[in-house]
Design a protein around this motif. Structure first.
Motif, PDB file in Angstrom:
ATOM      1  N   LEU A 132     -26.885  54.604  -7.556  1.00  0.00           N
ATOM      2  CA  LEU A 132     -27.425  54.181  -8.843  1.00  0.00           C
ATOM      3  C   LEU A 132     -26.293  54.161  -9.845  1.00  0.00           C
ATOM      4  CD1 LEU A 132     -30.832  56.058  -9.301  1.00  0.00           C
ATOM      5  CD2 LEU A 132     -30.408  53.796  -8.340  1.00  0.00           C
ATOM      6  N   ALA A 133     -26.122  53.030 -10.530  1.00  0.00           N
ATOM      7  CA  ALA A 133     -25.195  52.929 -11.650  1.00  0.00           C
ATOM      8  C   ALA A 133     -25.997  53.288 -12.895  1.00  0.00           C
ATOM      9  CB  ALA A 133     -24.639  51.510 -11.760  1.00  0.00           C
ATOM     10  N   ILE A 134     -25.488  54.259 -13.644  1.00  0.00           N
ATOM     11  CA  ILE A 134     -26.241  54.827 -14.758  1.00  0.00           C
ATOM     12  C   ILE A 134     -25.416  54.732 -16.033  1.00  0.00           C
ATOM     13  CG2 ILE A 134     -27.336  56.942 -15.605  1.00  0.00           C
ATOM     14  CD1 ILE A 134     -27.345  57.771 -12.507  1.00  0.00           C
ATOM     15  N   ALA A 135     -26.015  54.225 -17.094  1.00  0.00           N
ATOM     16  CA  ALA A 135     -25.351  54.151 -18.403  1.00  0.00           C
ATOM     17  C   ALA A 135     -25.602  55.462 -19.134  1.00  0.00           C
ATOM     18  CB  ALA A 135     -25.892  52.978 -19.210  1.00  0.00           C
ATOM     19  N   LEU A 136     -24.526  56.085 -19.581  1.00  0.00           N
ATOM     20  CA  LEU A 136     -24.640  57.337 -20.337  1.00  0.00           C
ATOM     21  C   LEU A 136     -23.997  57.162 -21.702  1.00  0.00           C
ATOM     22  CD1 LEU A 136     -23.619  59.871 -17.543  1.00  0.00           C
ATOM     23  CD2 LEU A 136     -25.922  59.420 -18.403  1.00  0.00           C
ATOM     24  N   GLU A 137     -24.569  57.804 -22.687  1.00  0.00           N
ATOM     25  CA  GLU A 137     -23.951  57.784 -24.012  1.00  0.00           C
ATOM     26  C   GLU A 137     -22.656  58.588 -23.955  1.00  0.00           C
ATOM     27  OE1 GLU A 137     -26.583  58.823 -27.228  1.00  0.00           O
ATOM     28  OE2 GLU A 137     -28.287  58.001 -26.135  1.00  0.00           O
ATOM     29  N   HIS A 138     -21.682  58.168 -24.751  1.00  0.00           N
ATOM     30  CA  HIS A 138     -20.394  58.864 -24.815  1.00  0.00           C
ATOM     31  C   HIS A 138     -20.489  59.953 -25.873  1.00  0.00           C
ATOM     32  CE1 HIS A 138     -15.788  58.587 -25.602  1.00  0.00           C
ATOM     33  NE2 HIS A 138     -16.131  59.691 -24.977  1.00  0.00           N
ATOM     34  N   ARG A 139     -21.105  61.076 -25.472  1.00  0.00           N
ATOM     35  CA  ARG A 139     -21.290  62.204 -26.389  1.00  0.00           C
ATOM     36  C   ARG A 139     -21.542  63.461 -25.576  1.00  0.00           C
ATOM     37  NH1 ARG A 139     -26.343  63.603 -25.900  1.00  0.00           N
ATOM     38  NH2 ARG A 139     -27.936  62.057 -25.411  1.00  0.00           N
ATOM     39  N   PRO A 140     -21.247  64.610 -26.162  1.00  0.00           N
ATOM     40  CA  PRO A 140     -21.521  65.866 -25.468  1.00  0.00           C
ATOM     41  C   PRO A 140     -23.009  65.988 -25.131  1.00  0.00           C
ATOM     42  CG  PRO A 140     -20.122  66.267 -27.376  1.00  0.00           C
ATOM     43  CD  PRO A 140     -20.588  64.831 -27.463  1.00  0.00           C
ATOM     44  N   GLY A 141     -23.298  66.409 -23.935  1.00  0.00           N
ATOM     45  CA  GLY A 141     -24.679  66.631 -23.513  1.00  0.00           C
ATOM     46  C   GLY A 141     -25.320  65.497 -22.743  1.00  0.00           C
ATOM     47  N   ALA A 142     -24.742  64.301 -22.765  1.00  0.00           N
ATOM     48  CA  ALA A 142     -25.374  63.166 -22.077  1.00  0.00           C
ATOM     49  C   ALA A 142     -25.473  63.411 -20.573  1.00  0.00           C
ATOM     50  CB  ALA A 142     -24.613  61.877 -22.366  1.00  0.00           C
ATOM     51  N   LEU A 143     -24.407  63.935 -19.980  1.00  0.00           N
ATOM     52  CA  LEU A 143     -24.425  64.200 -18.545  1.00  0.00           C
ATOM     53  C   LEU A 143     -25.384  65.347 -18.221  1.00  0.00           C
ATOM     54  CD1 LEU A 143     -23.226  63.257 -15.885  1.00  0.00           C
ATOM     55  CD2 LEU A 143     -21.333  64.837 -16.245  1.00  0.00           C
ATOM     56  N   ALA A 144     -25.434  66.357 -19.095  1.00  0.00           N
ATOM     57  CA  ALA A 144     -26.375  67.470 -18.900  1.00  0.00           C
ATOM     58  C   ALA A 144     -27.809  66.955 -18.927  1.00  0.00           C
ATOM     59  CB  ALA A 144     -26.162  68.529 -19.979  1.00  0.00           C
ATOM     60  N   GLU A 145     -28.109  66.052 -19.844  1.00  0.00           N
ATOM     61  CA  GLU A 145     -29.454  65.488 -19.941  1.00  0.00           C
ATOM     62  C   GLU A 145     -29.810  64.720 -18.676  1.00  0.00           C
ATOM     63  OE1 GLU A 145     -29.275  63.303 -23.602  1.00  0.00           O
ATOM     64  OE2 GLU A 145     -29.061  65.147 -24.772  1.00  0.00           O
ATOM     65  N   MET A 146     -28.829  64.012 -18.119  1.00  0.00           N
ATOM     66  CA  MET A 146     -29.055  63.292 -16.874  1.00  0.00           C
ATOM     67  C   MET A 146     -29.395  64.281 -15.758  1.00  0.00           C
ATOM     68  SD  MET A 146     -26.520  61.137 -14.436  1.00  0.00           S
ATOM     69  CE  MET A 146     -26.198  62.612 -13.479  1.00  0.00           C
ATOM     70  N   GLY A 147     -28.602  65.330 -15.623  1.00  0.00           N
ATOM     71  CA  GLY A 147     -28.850  66.337 -14.591  1.00  0.00           C
ATOM     72  C   GLY A 147     -30.185  67.035 -14.758  1.00  0.00           C
ATOM     73  N   GLU A 148     -30.536  67.331 -15.986  1.00  0.00           N
ATOM     74  CA  GLU A 148     -31.819  67.979 -16.260  1.00  0.00           C
ATOM     75  C   GLU A 148     -32.989  67.065 -15.930  1.00  0.00           C
ATOM     76  OE1 GLU A 148     -29.901  70.728 -19.816  1.00  0.00           O
ATOM     77  OE2 GLU A 148     -30.976  68.878 -20.328  1.00  0.00           O
ATOM     78  N   ALA A 149     -32.846  65.772 -16.226  1.00  0.00           N
ATOM     79  CA  ALA A 149     -33.908  64.808 -15.907  1.00  0.00           C
ATOM     80  C   ALA A 149     -34.120  64.731 -14.399  1.00  0.00           C
ATOM     81  CB  ALA A 149     -33.554  63.430 -16.472  1.00  0.00           C
ATOM     82  N   LEU A 150     -33.029  64.713 -13.652  1.00  0.00           N
ATOM     83  CA  LEU A 150     -33.144  64.674 -12.194  1.00  0.00           C
ATOM     84  C   LEU A 150     -33.788  65.948 -11.666  1.00  0.00           C
ATOM     85  CD1 LEU A 150     -29.707  63.033 -11.426  1.00  0.00           C
ATOM     86  CD2 LEU A 150     -31.967  61.982 -11.102  1.00  0.00           C
ATOM     87  N   ALA A 151     -33.430  67.089 -12.247  1.00  0.00           N
ATOM     88  CA  ALA A 151     -34.035  68.361 -11.828  1.00  0.00           C
ATOM     89  C   ALA A 151     -35.539  68.353 -12.079  1.00  0.00           C
ATOM     90  CB  ALA A 151     -33.379  69.528 -12.564  1.00  0.00           C
ATOM     91  N   ARG A 152     -35.957  67.856 -13.251  1.00  0.00           N
ATOM     92  CA  ARG A 152     -37.402  67.773 -13.544  1.00  0.00           C
ATOM     93  C   ARG A 152     -38.121  66.904 -12.517  1.00  0.00           C
ATOM     94  NH1 ARG A 152     -35.447  67.501 -18.759  1.00  0.00           N
ATOM     95  NH2 ARG A 152     -35.647  65.238 -18.855  1.00  0.00           N
ATOM     96  N   GLY A 153     -37.425  65.880 -12.039  1.00  0.00           N
ATOM     97  CA  GLY A 153     -38.013  64.987 -11.045  1.00  0.00           C
ATOM     98  C   GLY A 153     -37.882  65.500  -9.620  1.00  0.00           C
ATOM     99  N   GLY A 154     -37.238  66.652  -9.439  1.00  0.00           N
ATOM    100  CA  GLY A 154     -37.065  67.214  -8.100  1.00  0.00           C
ATOM    101  C   GLY A 154     -36.107  66.420  -7.234  1.00  0.00           C
ATOM    102  N   VAL A 155     -35.132  65.753  -7.874  1.00  0.00           N
ATOM    103  CA  VAL A 155     -34.214  64.865  -7.164  1.00  0.00           C
ATOM    104  C   VAL A 155     -32.827  65.497  -7.076  1.00  0.00           C
ATOM    105  CG1 VAL A 155     -33.141  62.587  -7.158  1.00  0.00           C
ATOM    106  CG2 VAL A 155     -35.475  62.855  -8.008  1.00  0.00           C
ATOM    107  N   SER A 156     -32.261  65.499  -5.873  1.00  0.00           N
ATOM    108  CA  SER A 156     -30.908  66.011  -5.662  1.00  0.00           C
ATOM    109  C   SER A 156     -29.909  64.862  -5.606  1.00  0.00           C
ATOM    110  CB  SER A 156     -30.819  66.794  -4.353  1.00  0.00           C
ATOM    111  OG  SER A 156     -31.560  67.978  -4.446  1.00  0.00           O
ATOM    112  N   ILE A 157     -28.711  65.151  -6.079  1.00  0.00           N
ATOM    113  CA  ILE A 157     -27.594  64.204  -6.024  1.00  0.00           C
ATOM    114  C   ILE A 157     -26.815  64.481  -4.745  1.00  0.00           C
ATOM    115  CG2 ILE A 157     -25.410  63.555  -7.107  1.00  0.00           C
ATOM    116  CD1 ILE A 157     -26.678  64.384  -9.805  1.00  0.00           C
TER     117      ILE A 157
END
Length: 135
Positions: free
Chosen positions: A7-32
């Motif tokens: 998956l190609a994912i667009a992230l905002e260029h700011r602190p926390g964007a990657l953390a939010e992505m990881g947290e969203a995947l965790a809520r969905g029960g999805v592993s990278i």
């Protein structure tokens, strides 16, 4: 592993964007399964590997994170004890007219390639494996 998707994912260029992505995947029960993220042209860009791409996409989109593309991948294991493997394999891809658009490693030390021509790329990858054996 089969059925892996990038998956190609667009992230905002700011602190926390990657953390939010990881947290969203965790809520969905999805592993990278592998991937990476970086800044290109002032924008956050991530490519991550999933066994359940639909669940990953749903979890990301539910959090307002844009999935730009979903692609099939080639999985290749290089022989780490033999120098020059990367250059040799990618030269073969180039000679076959295959453009490698994304390259990274998964968590099992395999090389993941997203290419512009899966048919030719798969042929090169399969021939490489037959000739060099499993890494």
């Amino acid at each position: 592993m089969t059925g892996l998707r990038d998956l190609a994912i667009a992230l905002e260029h700011r602190p926390g964007a990657l953390a939010e992505m990881g947290e969203a995947l965790a809520r969905g029960g999805v592993s990278i399964e592998g991937g990476g993220a970086w800044i290109a042209g002032g924008n956050g860009v991530a490519h991550f590997l999933f066994t359940d791409a639909p669940a990953a996409r749903a979890a990301l989109e539910a959090a307002g994170i844009r999935v730009v593309a979903e692609r099939e991948v080639l999985v290749q294991r290089l022989r780490q004890d033999v120098p020059g493997q990367l250059g040799q394999l990618t030269r073969r891809m180039a000679e076959a007219g295959v453009n490698i658009e994304v390259l990274y490693s998964d968590h099992d030390h395999q090389m993941i390639l997203v290419v512009d021509d899966m048919e030719r790329g798969r042929a090169v990858s399969e021939a490489w494996t037959r000739e060099t054996g499993p890494g």
